[in-house]
Design a protein around this motif. Sequence first.
Motif, PDB file in Angstrom:
ATOM      1  N   GLN A 167      20.456   6.022  10.250  1.00 54.97           N
ATOM      2  CA  GLN A 167      20.160   5.957   8.672  1.00 54.97           C
ATOM      3  C   GLN A 167      19.269   4.650   8.652  1.00 54.97           C
ATOM      4  OE1 GLN A 167      20.723   9.183   7.383  1.00 54.97           O
ATOM      5  NE2 GLN A 167      20.839   7.548   5.490  1.00 54.97           N
ATOM      6  N   GLU A 168      19.721   3.464   9.055  1.00 56.74           N
ATOM      7  CA  GLU A 168      18.999   2.235   9.151  1.00 56.74           C
ATOM      8  C   GLU A 168      17.492   2.331   9.601  1.00 56.74           C
ATOM      9  OE1 GLU A 168      18.891  -2.212  10.512  1.00 56.74           O
ATOM     10  OE2 GLU A 168      20.659  -1.209  11.086  1.00 56.74           O
ATOM     11  N   LEU A 169      17.363   3.171  10.652  1.00 60.74           N
ATOM     12  CA  LEU A 169      16.102   3.219  11.212  1.00 60.74           C
ATOM     13  C   LEU A 169      15.252   4.372  10.403  1.00 60.74           C
ATOM     14  CD1 LEU A 169      14.101   3.273  13.275  1.00 60.74           C
ATOM     15  CD2 LEU A 169      15.176   4.820  14.524  1.00 60.74           C
ATOM     16  N   ARG A 170      15.952   5.263   9.606  1.00 63.82           N
ATOM     17  CA  ARG A 170      15.252   6.185   8.979  1.00 63.82           C
ATOM     18  C   ARG A 170      14.597   5.630   7.533  1.00 63.82           C
ATOM     19  NH1 ARG A 170      17.959  10.140   6.716  1.00 63.82           N
ATOM     20  NH2 ARG A 170      16.397  11.637   6.782  1.00 63.82           N
ATOM     21  N   LYS A 171      15.494   4.729   7.003  1.00 62.27           N
ATOM     22  CA  LYS A 171      15.335   3.941   5.924  1.00 62.27           C
ATOM     23  C   LYS A 171      14.034   2.970   6.140  1.00 62.27           C
ATOM     24  CE  LYS A 171      17.076   0.919   2.216  1.00 62.27           C
ATOM     25  NZ  LYS A 171      15.720   0.046   2.116  1.00 62.27           N
ATOM     26  N   LYS A 172      13.815   2.539   7.140  1.00 61.07           N
ATOM     27  CA  LYS A 172      12.753   1.486   7.676  1.00 61.07           C
ATOM     28  C   LYS A 172      11.308   2.332   7.785  1.00 61.07           C
ATOM     29  CE  LYS A 172      11.425  -1.665  11.487  1.00 61.07           C
ATOM     30  NZ  LYS A 172      11.883  -2.136  12.803  1.00 61.07           N
ATOM     31  N   ILE A 173      11.551   3.553   8.465  1.00 61.05           N
ATOM     32  CA  ILE A 173      10.382   4.428   8.500  1.00 61.05           C
ATOM     33  C   ILE A 173       9.827   4.710   7.145  1.00 61.05           C
ATOM     34  CG2 ILE A 173       9.888   6.827   9.312  1.00 61.05           C
ATOM     35  CD1 ILE A 173      11.770   6.268  11.849  1.00 61.05           C
ATOM     36  N   PHE A 174      10.816   5.308   6.231  1.00 63.29           N
ATOM     37  CA  PHE A 174      10.376   5.889   4.939  1.00 63.29           C
ATOM     38  C   PHE A 174      10.026   4.857   4.095  1.00 63.29           C
ATOM     39  CE2 PHE A 174      12.515   9.516   6.308  1.00 63.29           C
ATOM     40  CZ  PHE A 174      11.931  10.688   5.742  1.00 63.29           C
ATOM     41  N   ASP A 175      10.531   3.594   4.018  1.00 58.54           N
ATOM     42  CA  ASP A 175      10.182   2.466   3.277  1.00 58.54           C
ATOM     43  C   ASP A 175       8.567   1.974   3.723  1.00 58.54           C
ATOM     44  OD1 ASP A 175      12.454   2.506   1.968  1.00 58.54           O
ATOM     45  OD2 ASP A 175      13.549   0.574   2.771  1.00 58.54           O
ATOM     46  N   CYS A 176       8.431   1.863   5.092  1.00 57.48           N
ATOM     47  CA  CYS A 176       7.266   1.491   5.583  1.00 57.48           C
ATOM     48  C   CYS A 176       6.133   2.513   5.133  1.00 57.48           C
ATOM     49  CB  CYS A 176       7.438   1.178   7.107  1.00 57.48           C
ATOM     50  SG  CYS A 176       6.018   0.182   7.815  1.00 57.48           S
ATOM     51  N   ALA A 177       6.428   3.435   5.243  1.00 56.30           N
ATOM     52  CA  ALA A 177       5.260   4.550   5.160  1.00 56.30           C
ATOM     53  C   ALA A 177       4.957   4.510   3.566  1.00 56.30           C
ATOM     54  CB  ALA A 177       5.799   6.111   5.446  1.00 56.30           C
ATOM     55  N   LYS A 178       5.868   4.487   2.772  1.00 55.86           N
ATOM     56  CA  LYS A 178       5.694   4.138   0.996  1.00 55.86           C
ATOM     57  C   LYS A 178       5.003   3.014   0.884  1.00 55.86           C
ATOM     58  CE  LYS A 178       7.890   4.070  -3.292  1.00 55.86           C
ATOM     59  NZ  LYS A 178       9.243   3.961  -3.744  1.00 55.86           N
ATOM     60  N   GLN A 179       5.071   1.864   1.530  1.00 54.11           N
ATOM     61  CA  GLN A 179       4.559   0.819   1.381  1.00 54.11           C
ATOM     62  C   GLN A 179       3.032   0.674   1.691  1.00 54.11           C
ATOM     63  OE1 GLN A 179       6.087  -2.671   3.413  1.00 54.11           O
ATOM     64  NE2 GLN A 179       5.545  -4.239   1.600  1.00 54.11           N
ATOM     65  N   LEU A 180       2.736   1.390   2.841  1.00 55.67           N
ATOM     66  CA  LEU A 180       1.538   1.452   3.229  1.00 55.67           C
ATOM     67  C   LEU A 180       0.764   2.754   2.838  1.00 55.67           C
ATOM     68  CD1 LEU A 180       2.456   0.331   6.883  1.00 55.67           C
ATOM     69  CD2 LEU A 180       1.178  -1.017   5.353  1.00 55.67           C
ATOM     70  N   CYS A 195       4.800  12.139  11.774  1.00 51.53           N
ATOM     71  CA  CYS A 195       3.426  11.913  11.772  1.00 51.53           C
ATOM     72  C   CYS A 195       3.137  10.997  10.551  1.00 51.53           C
ATOM     73  CB  CYS A 195       2.776  13.311  11.298  1.00 51.53           C
ATOM     74  SG  CYS A 195       1.326  13.576  11.073  1.00 51.53           S
ATOM     75  N   VAL A 196       2.218  10.464  10.640  1.00 48.62           N
ATOM     76  CA  VAL A 196       1.611   9.365   9.703  1.00 48.62           C
ATOM     77  C   VAL A 196      -0.038   9.735   9.635  1.00 48.62           C
ATOM     78  CG1 VAL A 196       3.507   7.785   9.386  1.00 48.62           C
ATOM     79  CG2 VAL A 196       1.763   7.122  11.000  1.00 48.62           C
ATOM     80  N   GLU A 197      -0.350   9.631   8.283  1.00 48.93           N
ATOM     81  CA  GLU A 197      -1.803   9.667   7.984  1.00 48.93           C
ATOM     82  C   GLU A 197      -2.193   8.811   6.675  1.00 48.93           C
ATOM     83  OE1 GLU A 197      -2.906  13.879   7.392  1.00 48.93           O
ATOM     84  OE2 GLU A 197      -1.632  13.857   5.478  1.00 48.93           O
ATOM     85  N   GLY A 198      -3.239   8.178   6.949  1.00 50.94           N
ATOM     86  CA  GLY A 198      -3.851   7.471   6.041  1.00 50.94           C
ATOM     87  C   GLY A 198      -5.031   6.623   6.385  1.00 50.94           C
ATOM     88  N   LEU A 199      -5.224   5.346   5.930  1.00 56.79           N
ATOM     89  CA  LEU A 199      -6.302   4.259   6.383  1.00 56.79           C
ATOM     90  C   LEU A 199      -5.837   3.969   7.950  1.00 56.79           C
ATOM     91  CD1 LEU A 199      -6.739   2.310   3.352  1.00 56.79           C
ATOM     92  CD2 LEU A 199      -8.412   4.137   4.643  1.00 56.79           C
ATOM     93  N   ARG A 200      -6.600   3.640   8.828  1.00 59.42           N
ATOM     94  CA  ARG A 200      -6.405   3.253  10.189  1.00 59.42           C
ATOM     95  C   ARG A 200      -5.515   2.028  10.316  1.00 59.42           C
ATOM     96  NH1 ARG A 200     -10.421   3.031  15.253  1.00 59.42           N
ATOM     97  NH2 ARG A 200      -9.056   2.143  16.861  1.00 59.42           N
ATOM     98  N   GLU A 201      -5.772   1.113   9.502  1.00 59.81           N
ATOM     99  CA  GLU A 201      -5.149  -0.342   9.542  1.00 59.81           C
ATOM    100  C   GLU A 201      -3.619   0.001   9.012  1.00 59.81           C
ATOM    101  OE1 GLU A 201      -7.943  -0.829   6.040  1.00 59.81           O
ATOM    102  OE2 GLU A 201      -7.933   0.076   8.142  1.00 59.81           O
ATOM    103  N   ASN A 202      -3.366   0.686   8.134  1.00 63.35           N
ATOM    104  CA  ASN A 202      -2.015   0.983   7.765  1.00 63.35           C
ATOM    105  C   ASN A 202      -1.185   1.817   8.630  1.00 63.35           C
ATOM    106  OD1 ASN A 202      -2.904  -0.187   5.326  1.00 63.35           O
ATOM    107  ND2 ASN A 202      -2.981   1.444   4.072  1.00 63.35           N
ATOM    108  N   CYS A 203      -1.880   2.746   9.466  1.00 67.84           N
ATOM    109  CA  CYS A 203      -1.312   3.770  10.470  1.00 67.84           C
ATOM    110  C   CYS A 203      -0.784   2.644  11.524  1.00 67.84           C
ATOM    111  CB  CYS A 203      -2.157   4.778  10.882  1.00 67.84           C
ATOM    112  SG  CYS A 203      -2.182   6.071   9.855  1.00 67.84           S
ATOM    113  N   GLU A 204      -1.633   1.948  12.124  1.00 68.23           N
ATOM    114  CA  GLU A 204      -1.539   0.980  13.087  1.00 68.23           C
ATOM    115  C   GLU A 204      -0.316  -0.003  12.644  1.00 68.23           C
ATOM    116  OE1 GLU A 204      -5.220  -0.620  13.984  1.00 68.23           O
ATOM    117  OE2 GLU A 204      -5.811   1.085  15.090  1.00 68.23           O
ATOM    118  N   GLU A 205      -0.257  -0.536  11.597  1.00 71.49           N
ATOM    119  CA  GLU A 205       0.670  -1.358  11.004  1.00 71.49           C
ATOM    120  C   GLU A 205       2.053  -0.733  11.018  1.00 71.49           C
ATOM    121  OE1 GLU A 205       2.710  -4.770   9.532  1.00 71.49           O
ATOM    122  OE2 GLU A 205       0.675  -4.284  10.529  1.00 71.49           O
TER     123      GLU A 205
END
Length: 291
Positions: A167-180, A195-205
């Motif tokens: 759960q902690e890992l999944r929360k980290k994934i979702f929080d980071c995707a939302k922030q970016l 899968c993540v899609e968006g601006l390149r620098e945001n995906c790499e971050e």
Amino acid sequence: MAVTVKECLELQLLEVEMLLSMFPGKGEVNLEEDAVPGVQRYLRNADGALPPQLQYSIAVDVGETKVKVELQVLLPHMYPHVPPQLFARSDVLHRQQQLQLNTGLASHIRSLASGELCIYQAVQWVKDNSLPYLGNSKLSSESASKEVVVKATLHRMWIYSHHIYRQELRKKIFDCAKQLNLTGFCLTGKPGVICVEGLRENCEEFWRVIRYPNWKHISCKHVENIETEGSIDGLRLFHAFEDLQFQAHGDYGLRNDYHMDLGQFLEFLKQHQSGHIFQILFGVEGKLSDK
């Protein structure tokens, strides 16, 4: 002498206390409800699991009209010895202006000495440097139409993991995707797929953050880049960042250690014009069963 996670978290709490005293107004500093208590519990018993990363936002008043710019903060466990993840946003900024503002902020943070608390310096930089971008956002439509068209690139990453459960890992994934501002999905189970899609620098971050400190069984299997004039939003295959879960093939009796239904996943990919990714992820051609 090596710096410990405990020492870093103690510094993070001291910085939060300092920020709360400097920005005491209602809504100026917004902390997640259990953020600080979670870190405090870990510091009392450092033998337990690491707490969720400290996350909060600071409302910054810019200019005489006090336009609101929100600085979103996510602190890796080893901050201040690794850089914080910062993102400045405002309702009055267009996407390109917001990108330029954050590029400048990231450059400023990189220029600071490693190991020093820097969130207040980030707030001050936003306060001192946002005005030109806010002024540009008020250009008339006539002036805007004369601007040179800026090409943008949609970046899409397909990430494979042996499994995704915690759960902690999944929360980290979702929080980071939302922030970016990333869209896509996280498929829980065994194997796990992101899968993540968006601006390149945001995906790499995003890729940098979720691998920290050492996610062993994970790899980026495929990357897609699509160039466009103007906004990348029309190129997105996903309209949000989805929590994807399919019915498992039985109960294997080990935690929730189950294999996901690959047939349902293939169907989902095809619905999102991505059926070709199945072979890239799993090494076999996907075929839907006849119904």
